[in-house]
Design an enzyme around this catalytic site. Sequence first.
Site, short mmCIF file in Angstrom:
data_model
loop_
_atom_site.label_atom_id
_atom_site.label_comp_id
_atom_site.label_asym_id
_atom_site.label_seq_id
_atom_site.Cartn_x
_atom_site.Cartn_y
_atom_site.Cartn_z
N CYS B 83 41.27 46.14 49.92
CA CYS B 83 40.49 47.22 48.93
C CYS B 83 38.98 47.34 49.24
O CYS B 83 38.63 48.37 48.52
CB CYS B 83 40.65 46.34 47.47
N HIS B 332 42.11 52.83 40.67
CA HIS B 332 42.20 51.96 41.84
C HIS B 332 42.97 52.23 42.96
O HIS B 332 43.88 51.41 43.17
CB HIS B 332 41.89 50.63 41.40
#
Lengths: 131, 386, 348
Positions: B83, B332
Amino acid sequence: MFPSRIWREMPQRYRLEASTCKKCGKIFYPPRLICDKCGYRKFEKINLPEEGKLKTFTVIRTPASQFSDEAPYAIGIIRFSNGLQMMGQIVDCDLEKLKIGQAMRLEFRRVQTHDTHGVLSYAHKFVPKWY
Amino acid sequence: MRDVAVVGIGIMKWGELWEKSFRDIFVEAALNSLDDAGVDKIDSLVVGCMTGGLFVGQEHVGAIMADYLGQKNIPAAHVESACASGGLALRQGIFEVASGMSDIVMAAGVEKMTDTSGDGATYALAAAADQEYEVFHGVTFPGLYAMMACAYMNKYKVTRKQLSSIPVKAHHNGAMNPYAQYPFPIKIEDVANGVKVADPLYLLDCSPITDGAAACILTTVENAKKMKKPYIKITGSGMATDTIALSQRDSLFWLKSTEIAGKNALKMAGRKISDIDCVEVHDCFSIAEALVTEALGFFKPGMGVKAAAAGKTALDGQIPVNPSGGLKSKGHPVGATGIGQVVEIVKQLRGEAEGGRQIKGSPKIGMTQNMGGSGASAVVHILEVE
Amino acid sequence: MVGIVGYGAQIPRHRIKVEEIAKVWGADAPSYKKGLMLSEKSVPTPDVDTITLSVAAARNALKRALINPKDIGAVYVGSESHPYAVKPSGTTVAEAIGCVPDCHCADFEFACKAGSEAMFVGLGLVKSGFCKYVLAIGGDTSQGAPGDALEYSAAAGAAAFIMGKKDVIAECTHTYSFMTDTPDFWRREHEFYPQHAGRFTGEPAYFRTVKGAAAGILKKAGMTPKDFDYVIFHQPNGKFPQRVGKMLGFTKKQIEPGWLAPRLGNTYSGASPIGLTSTLDISKPGDKILMISYGSGAGSDAFVWKVTDRIKEARDLAVRTSTLLDKNITYVDYGTYAKYRHKILKNK
C-alpha cells in the site's frame, strides 16, 4: 496451494522447529539464514514449547476466500516462555471469552480446508488451556 | 543532487468505477496532472501499483500506462511496496530528477480493485502480509490491524468511542472533498452500530475497496521557476522497513518503520515535527492513524487516539491530520493512495483545497506518510512552499 | 516382555445429542436412545480429521512412553476415514512426531477393526525384533448417511499405542484373531457414505465374530471371564458390548471403564482402542484386561493385557481419557453439525 510450498514448511508447521543463533542465542521462527541481531550464520535447531500466552487476538468475520466456511474464527499472537512470538488460529474456544494473557496450548490441526482436491495443509492452532 | 519540486497534480473522482478500466483510470488522473503542470511530454514515468496481477491480471504496468498515456517509448517503471507503492513511486521519481537522469518525471499510482469479488480483494491485499506464517493461518489486513488495536486499547485503556472519533473526523473532512469515494459525514455511534469486520474493528473503522489513480509531475526547482507555475518543493524523503510479520516485532503497536522514515525525512528537510502544518497519513484503519501520529512524534505513545478524540487532529486542531478525508472517506485504491496524499498536501499548500476544507492560516509545510502491510514499509515526504 | 509402553487418546470437544438428530428426521429420540443405549456422540470440527486426531493421540502416548520418537521404527494408522483416498495418513503423523525418515509407515483399513490391526502388527514387529518401538493408532471421523441409524452413532476419536519391550505399561500375553467374509457393512469406491445390512450386522456378524474371538483367546490363554479385571469390546453403540459381554459371562463392572459409546458414540477404528486407554487409566498393577475389536467384513482381534507397575508413574503423564470425554465439552445443533461435516450442498 502447490504441494512444494506445503512440504517445504513441514518442519516448522508440523514439529514447530525454530533455530537459535549459535553466537548470540536469538531464536527465530521460522528459521533464517542470518541472525538479525549479531550477523552470525550458524544456527542450532530447537523445538518450540507446546504452550504460550495470548498477547493479542481478533475475530475474523470477513475472511479471504479459502477461509470463508470457517468464519467467524479467532486468530492471535502468542508468546512462548523463551520470548518468541507466533501467529495462529485460536480454536475450540468461546469467541466472546478470549482474553489477553490467556494460556494457550498448541494443537495439530488442518488449516485451509476449503477445497476437496488439493493437498491438505496442517499446522498448529491454539486452544485455550483447559486441563 | 538537484532540488525537486511538484509542478502538477492530477486526481479523479475515486470510487467503484464500474465503467472505467485499469488503464482508463490511470490515464484520466495522469492527463489531469499534465494539464495542471502545462506539459505534454514527460521524460520518464514511475507508477506505483500494489498488485495489478492479482486484481486484474495485468502486470507490466509501466509499459502499458506509458503507452495509453500517449508517451510510448519513454522509460517507465512499475514500483511496488504494497500500500506504500504510491509513496515509493514519488521517492523513485525524486531520485530520477535529483540525479539528473530525467528533467520531467511523472510519479503516479493506480489500483483497480473492484474487478474481483470481496473475498478475492481480501486475498489480493493479504499478499502484502507474510504468506507462509500469517496469511496461511487465515489473517486478513483488517485482522492484523485489529490485533494491533486489541493490544493497544488493552494497554492504554482506550475506549471504543474514542477510537470512533477518528473515522468521524475523516468523514467530516471527506464530505468536503469532491474527489472522495464516500463524501458524507457519519455520527460517532454509527461506527459501533455497524458490521464487525475483525474485532474490535467495525466496517467504519476500515478504508474501502476503491478504484482510483493519482499523478504528479516532478521537475527541478530551477525548471519549475522557468515554467512560471506555482510549485511545491519536496524537501525531505524518508523510507524505512520493518519485519513483514507482525508477531516478530518487539512491540505489536509501535510503527518503527514510520518512526524511522519520519525522522529521516525531517532530517533531510532540516525540520522538526512541530514545524509541520498539515499531514496526510495512512489511515487504512482507524487505529492506524493514531499509531502513525504517535510514531511520527505528533503525540506521545498511547496518546494518539485520545488526541484525536480531543479534536487535536481536526482541520482547526493542533495538527490537521488527513484534511482530504483520508483513506477512510476519500478511498484507498492501494497503489494510488501515496500519490493521492501528495495531491492533497500540494492543494493545501497552494491554498486550493475545495469545499471548505482548506486549512486556515496558509499552511507552509506539509507531510505525507504512506504505509505498506501492517507497517513493514513506510514512506514519508516533506513538502514546502518556497 | 512385549506390550504397550505408552498410550494416549484424543476426542473432539464438540457433541451432538440424539434428540437433536432425531428432531431433524422426525425420529423418536427416546426409542433410539434406548435401542442404541446412546445419548450423544462426538463431532469433529472441519479442522479435525483422522490425521490430526492421530497426531494428538500419538503425542499423548509419547508423553507416557518417555522415549525418543526417533526410536519408533514403524507408524501404522488404522482408519476407515483416512483424509486421502490415495496418500498415506501415517507419513503425516510420522513427520509431525519426528520419527522420519528411519521408519516404516502403512495405513490400515478394515472398517472398525483397523486400529487393533495396527496394534497387532506392531506387537509382532516388536516381538520379532524388527522394530524397537512401533506406534499403532486407531482413529476415525466416521460419517453416517443423513437420517440413517448410523448417523446417531458415527463419531470421532483416536487412540495411540507405542509397542515396545522395555518399560512396558501393559504386557500383551496373548492374541487371537477371528476372520470370515461377512459383508455386513461396506462402502464402494466414490461413495460418500457407507451402507449396512440392517439387522444382518448383529447376530451373524458382530455377535458371531466377537464371540468367536472370545472363545478363541480364552482357550488359547487358558482363562475364563472371571480371570479378567476388565474387558473392552468394540462398541458400535452402547447396547452391543453390554449384550455380548452378558452372553460371554462378563459383569457390568468389568465392562464399565471401557464402555464409552453411550456418551462418545462409535469412533470406529478408535472405539475399542479408546476403551483400552480409559481402562488403563484406572487399572492397577497386575490387572488383566481382555480387549476384542470388531470390524465389519468381518473380523475381531483379541488381546490379553497384563498391567505392570509402570502404570502408576505413566498414567498421569498425559491427559486421561475420562477428562477428554467429560470436561470442556460443548453441544452443537444439527445445522452446525451439518456444516462441520460438509453435509450442506454448496457450489464448488
